[in-house]
Scaffold this active site. Structure first.
Site, PDB file in Angstrom:
ATOM      1  N   CYS A   2       0.821  -1.198   0.000  1.00  0.00           N
ATOM      2  CA  CYS A   2       0.000   0.000   0.000  1.00  0.00           C
ATOM      3  C   CYS A   2       0.862   1.257   0.000  1.00  0.00           C
ATOM      4  O   CYS A   2       1.976   1.266   0.516  1.00  0.00           O
ATOM      5  CB  CYS A   2      -0.866   0.012   1.246  1.00  0.00           C
ATOM      6  SG  CYS A   2      -1.856  -1.465   1.428  1.00  0.00           S
ATOM      7  N   ARG A  27       5.190  -0.102  -6.016  1.00  0.00           N
ATOM      8  CA  ARG A  27       5.138  -0.888  -4.781  1.00  0.00           C
ATOM      9  C   ARG A  27       4.172  -2.065  -4.906  1.00  0.00           C
ATOM     10  O   ARG A  27       4.197  -2.966  -4.083  1.00  0.00           O
ATOM     11  CB  ARG A  27       4.695   0.010  -3.622  1.00  0.00           C
ATOM     12  CG  ARG A  27       5.691   1.098  -3.283  1.00  0.00           C
ATOM     13  CD  ARG A  27       5.093   2.117  -2.355  1.00  0.00           C
ATOM     14  NE  ARG A  27       4.840   1.597  -1.031  1.00  0.00           N
ATOM     15  CZ  ARG A  27       5.668   1.748   0.006  1.00  0.00           C
ATOM     16  NH1 ARG A  27       6.779   2.410  -0.138  1.00  0.00           N
ATOM     17  NH2 ARG A  27       5.369   1.250   1.178  1.00  0.00           N
ATOM     18  N   TRP A  72      -2.966  -2.773  -1.505  1.00  0.00           N
ATOM     19  CA  TRP A  72      -2.585  -4.154  -1.819  1.00  0.00           C
ATOM     20  C   TRP A  72      -3.345  -5.012  -0.816  1.00  0.00           C
ATOM     21  O   TRP A  72      -3.093  -4.955   0.379  1.00  0.00           O
ATOM     22  CB  TRP A  72      -1.075  -4.311  -1.668  1.00  0.00           C
ATOM     23  CG  TRP A  72      -0.532  -5.611  -2.175  1.00  0.00           C
ATOM     24  CD1 TRP A  72      -0.221  -5.917  -3.469  1.00  0.00           C
ATOM     25  CD2 TRP A  72      -0.192  -6.763  -1.399  1.00  0.00           C
ATOM     26  NE1 TRP A  72       0.282  -7.199  -3.531  1.00  0.00           N
ATOM     27  CE2 TRP A  72       0.319  -7.741  -2.283  1.00  0.00           C
ATOM     28  CE3 TRP A  72      -0.259  -7.075  -0.036  1.00  0.00           C
ATOM     29  CZ2 TRP A  72       0.740  -8.994  -1.859  1.00  0.00           C
ATOM     30  CZ3 TRP A  72       0.160  -8.333   0.386  1.00  0.00           C
ATOM     31  CH2 TRP A  72       0.653  -9.269  -0.521  1.00  0.00           C
ATOM     32  N   ASN A  97      -1.849   2.275   5.885  1.00  0.00           N
ATOM     33  CA  ASN A  97      -0.941   1.171   5.535  1.00  0.00           C
ATOM     34  C   ASN A  97      -0.697   0.370   6.804  1.00  0.00           C
ATOM     35  O   ASN A  97      -0.542   0.954   7.870  1.00  0.00           O
ATOM     36  CB  ASN A  97       0.412   1.704   5.054  1.00  0.00           C
ATOM     37  CG  ASN A  97       0.343   2.296   3.662  1.00  0.00           C
ATOM     38  OD1 ASN A  97      -0.703   2.268   3.029  1.00  0.00           O
ATOM     39  ND2 ASN A  97       1.457   2.832   3.210  1.00  0.00           N
ATOM     40  N   GLY A  98      -0.595  -0.945   6.677  1.00  0.00           N
ATOM     41  CA  GLY A  98      -0.327  -1.776   7.856  1.00  0.00           C
ATOM     42  C   GLY A  98      -1.496  -2.698   8.129  1.00  0.00           C
ATOM     43  O   GLY A  98      -2.390  -2.866   7.288  1.00  0.00           O
ATOM     44  N   GLU A 481      18.349 -17.761  -7.074  1.00  0.00           N
ATOM     45  CA  GLU A 481      17.963 -16.398  -7.446  1.00  0.00           C
ATOM     46  C   GLU A 481      17.473 -16.362  -8.900  1.00  0.00           C
ATOM     47  O   GLU A 481      16.483 -15.710  -9.217  1.00  0.00           O
ATOM     48  CB  GLU A 481      19.155 -15.456  -7.217  1.00  0.00           C
ATOM     49  CG  GLU A 481      18.950 -14.017  -7.640  1.00  0.00           C
ATOM     50  CD  GLU A 481      17.784 -13.313  -6.954  1.00  0.00           C
ATOM     51  OE1 GLU A 481      17.193 -13.852  -6.006  1.00  0.00           O
ATOM     52  OE2 GLU A 481      17.429 -12.212  -7.422  1.00  0.00           O
ATOM     53  N   LYS A 485      13.764 -15.194 -10.034  1.00  0.00           N
ATOM     54  CA  LYS A 485      13.530 -14.132 -11.020  1.00  0.00           C
ATOM     55  C   LYS A 485      12.598 -14.634 -12.116  1.00  0.00           C
ATOM     56  O   LYS A 485      11.658 -13.945 -12.511  1.00  0.00           O
ATOM     57  CB  LYS A 485      14.837 -13.655 -11.676  1.00  0.00           C
ATOM     58  CG  LYS A 485      15.767 -12.804 -10.862  1.00  0.00           C
ATOM     59  CD  LYS A 485      15.283 -11.419 -10.543  1.00  0.00           C
ATOM     60  CE  LYS A 485      14.510 -11.415  -9.256  1.00  0.00           C
ATOM     61  NZ  LYS A 485      15.211 -11.106  -8.044  1.00  0.00           N
ATOM     62  N   GLU A 488       8.978 -15.246 -10.850  1.00  0.00           N
ATOM     63  CA  GLU A 488       8.346 -14.008 -10.394  1.00  0.00           C
ATOM     64  C   GLU A 488       7.805 -13.165 -11.549  1.00  0.00           C
ATOM     65  O   GLU A 488       6.711 -12.606 -11.462  1.00  0.00           O
ATOM     66  CB  GLU A 488       9.421 -13.244  -9.628  1.00  0.00           C
ATOM     67  CG  GLU A 488       9.038 -11.968  -8.983  1.00  0.00           C
ATOM     68  CD  GLU A 488      10.210 -11.379  -8.194  1.00  0.00           C
ATOM     69  OE1 GLU A 488       9.936 -10.685  -7.235  1.00  0.00           O
ATOM     70  OE2 GLU A 488      11.394 -11.586  -8.556  1.00  0.00           O
ATOM     71  N   HIS A 504      18.918 -37.415  -6.843  1.00  0.00           N
ATOM     72  CA  HIS A 504      18.165 -37.857  -5.661  1.00  0.00           C
ATOM     73  C   HIS A 504      16.672 -37.550  -5.795  1.00  0.00           C
ATOM     74  O   HIS A 504      15.953 -37.557  -4.811  1.00  0.00           O
ATOM     75  CB  HIS A 504      18.742 -37.200  -4.405  1.00  0.00           C
ATOM     76  CG  HIS A 504      20.158 -37.594  -4.144  1.00  0.00           C
ATOM     77  ND1 HIS A 504      20.508 -38.862  -3.727  1.00  0.00           N
ATOM     78  CD2 HIS A 504      21.319 -36.909  -4.286  1.00  0.00           C
ATOM     79  CE1 HIS A 504      21.831 -38.939  -3.600  1.00  0.00           C
ATOM     80  NE2 HIS A 504      22.342 -37.768  -3.944  1.00  0.00           N
ATOM     81  N   LYS A 603       6.259  -4.564  -3.972  1.00  0.00           N
ATOM     82  CA  LYS A 603       7.682  -4.259  -3.848  1.00  0.00           C
ATOM     83  C   LYS A 603       8.139  -4.335  -2.395  1.00  0.00           C
ATOM     84  O   LYS A 603       9.088  -5.026  -2.082  1.00  0.00           O
ATOM     85  CB  LYS A 603       7.958  -2.869  -4.437  1.00  0.00           C
ATOM     86  CG  LYS A 603       9.420  -2.458  -4.410  1.00  0.00           C
ATOM     87  CD  LYS A 603      10.261  -3.374  -5.274  1.00  0.00           C
ATOM     88  CE  LYS A 603      11.732  -3.071  -5.227  1.00  0.00           C
ATOM     89  NZ  LYS A 603      12.538  -4.151  -5.828  1.00  0.00           N
TER      90      LYS A 603
HETATM   91  O1  M6R Z   1      13.022  -5.322   0.743  1.00  0.00           O
HETATM   92  P1  M6R Z   1      13.518  -6.711   1.044  1.00  0.00           P
HETATM   93  O2  M6R Z   1      14.876  -6.966   0.476  1.00  0.00           O
HETATM   94  O3  M6R Z   1      13.479  -7.026   2.499  1.00  0.00           O
HETATM   95  O4  M6R Z   1      12.502  -7.674   0.321  1.00  0.00           O
HETATM   96  C1  M6R Z   1      12.577  -9.056   0.487  1.00  0.00           C
HETATM   97  C2  M6R Z   1      11.800  -9.775  -0.603  1.00  0.00           C
HETATM   98  O5  M6R Z   1      10.450  -9.445  -0.526  1.00  0.00           O
HETATM   99  C3  M6R Z   1      12.323  -9.428  -2.005  1.00  0.00           C
HETATM  100  O6  M6R Z   1      13.685  -9.668  -2.111  1.00  0.00           O
HETATM  101  C4  M6R Z   1      11.581 -10.249  -3.070  1.00  0.00           C
HETATM  102  O7  M6R Z   1      11.895 -11.592  -2.931  1.00  0.00           O
HETATM  103  C5  M6R Z   1      11.950  -9.731  -4.468  1.00  0.00           C
HETATM  104  N1  M6R Z   1      10.790  -9.165  -5.086  1.00  0.00           N
HETATM  105  C6  M6R Z   1      12.437 -10.763  -5.387  1.00  0.00           C
HETATM  106  O8  M6R Z   1      12.793 -10.221  -6.623  1.00  0.00           O
END
Ligand code: M6R
Length: 608
Positions: A2, A27, A72, A97-98, A481, A485, A488, A504, A603
């Site tokens: 949010c 965000r 969100w 927010n929260g 990673e 990516k 995601e 395995h 985000k």
């Molecule tokens: O802001 P942060 O680094 O704490 O966020 C952690 C994860 O939410 C963030 O790295 C998320 O996995 C990414 N969107 C991945 O690309």
């Protein structure tokens, strides 16, 4: 997640609020709305589409005070009725927010008192509570302060009242909120980027602060209710850093910003001949001298950075190191060692799980904390004893790219400083590593030159639904990673395995429709990895290998090779990350997904 923007001015604030919301789109959100005051009444406009829809819907709306929000969804589905601002009896409007944890009991008592709820959100209770106190003759400030004493949970809020066009009240606890200072106009926002077109002068509210904004000024009250002063700072965020420029997406821009982001992050050490603990804070030397082990807490991509660091810290500095997913650690019964250094890693510095894990660590007896973070004013930075800022600049794309590689650079510095303090880093090795760090931006630039070839490779993935990523040792977290990516932003199901684990179980999945992507650095595990790749080929699996020079892995039927530059030693994970980011990006383009705002994701994950 949010986003909040609010304004009180002598001009029409609607364009300011809408531009602010656009700047917060990155965000992640599923609905948006605003409320504008005209002195007698409040006009609300909400939309479940993009901010662009809200712009259209509010074309006729005008006023000199207002609050706006991107939502969100947490409590209640994404819908117009659940979109913020929420109102009470057309008199009070709030954005939030929260998460309010005790909203169910508050809702029950407010319902018993005659309030009608028109949404499924936890937020609406705040609007009715403020109304109930305001209706008893309290000022808007006092009504808000009284409301906050009844809330359990996290909040950043903005509040306005229909019959009070001269005051905007805001407050924060557990969620970020800042004040923007203009000439006879004042603003609130959850993120500075929202206010850049109107001001650079900013006050970061502290935990528990409540502020009263008018056109002429603002008053801030701390959590005890005492009026207090907070410093006005000049934001260094530039407009260019949050604009797209020549790029098609923020993710592409941010991938290309990595050489500069790394150079900025390493600036303090690259100009010196030796490493000093002071880069982590004044107490670093004495804290590092007492440290017996390291515990890294982080989520998502930041967690992967921590997993790479574990290899470095144990191998180079000889210190036992554990890495835990923050959301798991916070609920696990664990044994604290006060001589453990708790390292949190976070791009945003506001991730709820990481913050809660840090607080949990402190509560169970961990005394030493160090944050590696990209946002100087963030909660994680403020709540840690030591810190090192990654200087990646704002990261707008939901997929973390430059934040990750700068985290790795920062963690490598931490490793070297710890090793040096323990007498495990000979001067010639220190010089060598510093030299390699200085060279890193150029090395990354060379890898970025592979972009057209990777774009071409990505075409093979257009019709795929699954992918396996392989890596070994230091590069296994890079495989993870790469998989994160890809899933995601392209929505292709992707999993990562240490290559030796394939036989395995996951080898059963391998056939011609399962592309297998492998990171192949020219390191001590290369020959083992090659055998693992043979196992894939023998089962008809199509291989895509990112291979360092002199690995002698040959292109052939079902084997596609992307030639990487020379092996970069310990820094190799940083270089091997780049092509996987580019691959995910170009596969997402093939799939036509919303690269910068992938579905369901946000985000900054400021809720649990
Ligand atoms: O802001 P942060 O680094 O704490 O966020 C952690 C994860 O939410 C963030 O790295 C998320 O996995 C990414 N969107 C991945 O690309």
């Amino acid at each position: 997640m949010c986003g909040i923007v609010g304004a009180i001015a002598s001009r029409n604030v609607v364009p300011i609020l809408l531009e602010g919301l656009k700047r917060l789109e990155y965000r992640g959100y599923d609905s948006a709305g605003l409320v504008i005051g005209n002195g007698q009444s409040l006009e609300r406009v909400r939309s479940t589409g993009r901010v662009a829809d809200l712009v259209e819907k509010s074309a006729q709306t005008q006023g000199q005070i207002g609050i706006a929000h991107t939502r969100w969804a947490t409590h209640g589905v994404p819908s117009e009725r659940n979109a913020h601002p929420h109102m009470s009896r057309d008199q009070i409007a709030i954005v939030h927010n929260g998460i309010i944890e005790n909203y169910e009991e508050l809702r029950a008592s407010l319902t018993a008192a005659g309030y009608e709820f028109s949404s499924d959100t936890d937020t609406e209770v705040i609007a009715h509570l403020v109304h109930s106190h305001y209706a008893r003759g309290n000022t808007l400030l006092a009504a808000t302060q009284a409301t906050l004493t009844e809330l359990v949970g996290a909040y950043a809020i903005g509040v306005i009242a229909a019959d009070n066009p001269d005051q905007l009240i805001c407050a924060r606890r557990g969620s970020p909120l800042l004040l923007g200072i203009g000439e006879n106009e004042h603003f609130i926002a959850s993120d500075m980027s929202a206010l850049l077109p109107v001001t650079r002068r900013v006050i970061y509210l502290e935990e528990g602060d409540v502020a009263e904004l008018s056109r002429k000024g603002c008053r801030i009250f701390d959590e005890t209710g005492t009026e207090t002063q907070r410093p006005v700072q000049l934001s260094e965020l530039s407009n260019e850093s949050v604009e797209l420029g020549q790029y098609r997406h923020y993710m592409q821009k941010e991938i290309h910003e990595q050489p500069q982001a790394l150079a900025n992050t390493l600036e303090s050490v690259c100009n010196s001949q030796s490493l000093i603990p002071g880069i982590f804070g004044a107490d670093a030397h004495s804290i590092f001298a007492q440290v017996e082990s390291i515990l890294i807490l982080a989520c998502g991509t930041s967690n992967h950075a921590g997993q790479v660091a574990r290899y470095w810290i144990e191998e180079i500095a000889g210190i036992p190191c554990n890495v835990e997913i923050a959301s798991e650690y916070r609920y696990r019964t664990s044994v604290a060692n006060p001589k453990t250094l708790v390292v949190t890693i976070s791009q945003s510095g506001e991730t709820a799980d990481t913050l809660a894990a840090l607080n949990h660590a402190k509560n169970i007896g961990h005394e030493f904390s160090l944050a590696i973070c990209n946002v100087p004013e963030s909660a994680i930075i403020r709540q840690s004893k030591l810190r090192l800022l990654t200087r990646a600049g704002p990261e707008i794309g939901v997929a973390s790219t430059k934040a990750f590689t700068t985290q790795l650079a920062a963690l490598f510095l931490l490793t070297l400083v710890l090793a040096k303090q323990r007498g495990k880093l000979a001067p010639e090795l220190e010089s060598q590593y510093l030299h390699e760090l200085r060279h890193l931006p150029v090395a990354v630039q060379k890898v970025l030159a592979l972009e057209p070839l990777i774009a071409d490779m990505a075409r093979h993935f257009a019709d795929k639904h699954h992918a396996l990523f392989l890596g070994r040792g230091l590069h296994f977290p890079i495989a993870m990673e790469g998989a994160l990516k890809l899933k995601e932003i392209s929505y292709i199901h992707a999993e990562a395995y240490p290559a030796g684990e394939l036989k395995h179980g996951p080898l059963a999945l391998v056939d011609k429709d399962m592309p297998v992507i492998s990171v192949a650095p020219n390191d001590a595990l290369l020959e083992k990895l090659k055998s693992n790749l043979q196992e894939v080929r023998a089962r008809g699996g199509e291989l895509y290998v990112f291979a360092d020079a002199n690995t002698h892995i040959r292109e052939g039927d079902g084997v596609h090779i992307m030639h990487m530059p020379e092996h970069a030693g310990y820094l190799s994970p940083i270089l091997h990350t780049i092509p996987l980011q580019l691959l995910a990006y170009y596969v997402a383009l093939q799939k036509g997904t919303d690269v910068d705002k992938p579905r369901n994701l946000a985000k900054s994950v400021t809720v649990e």
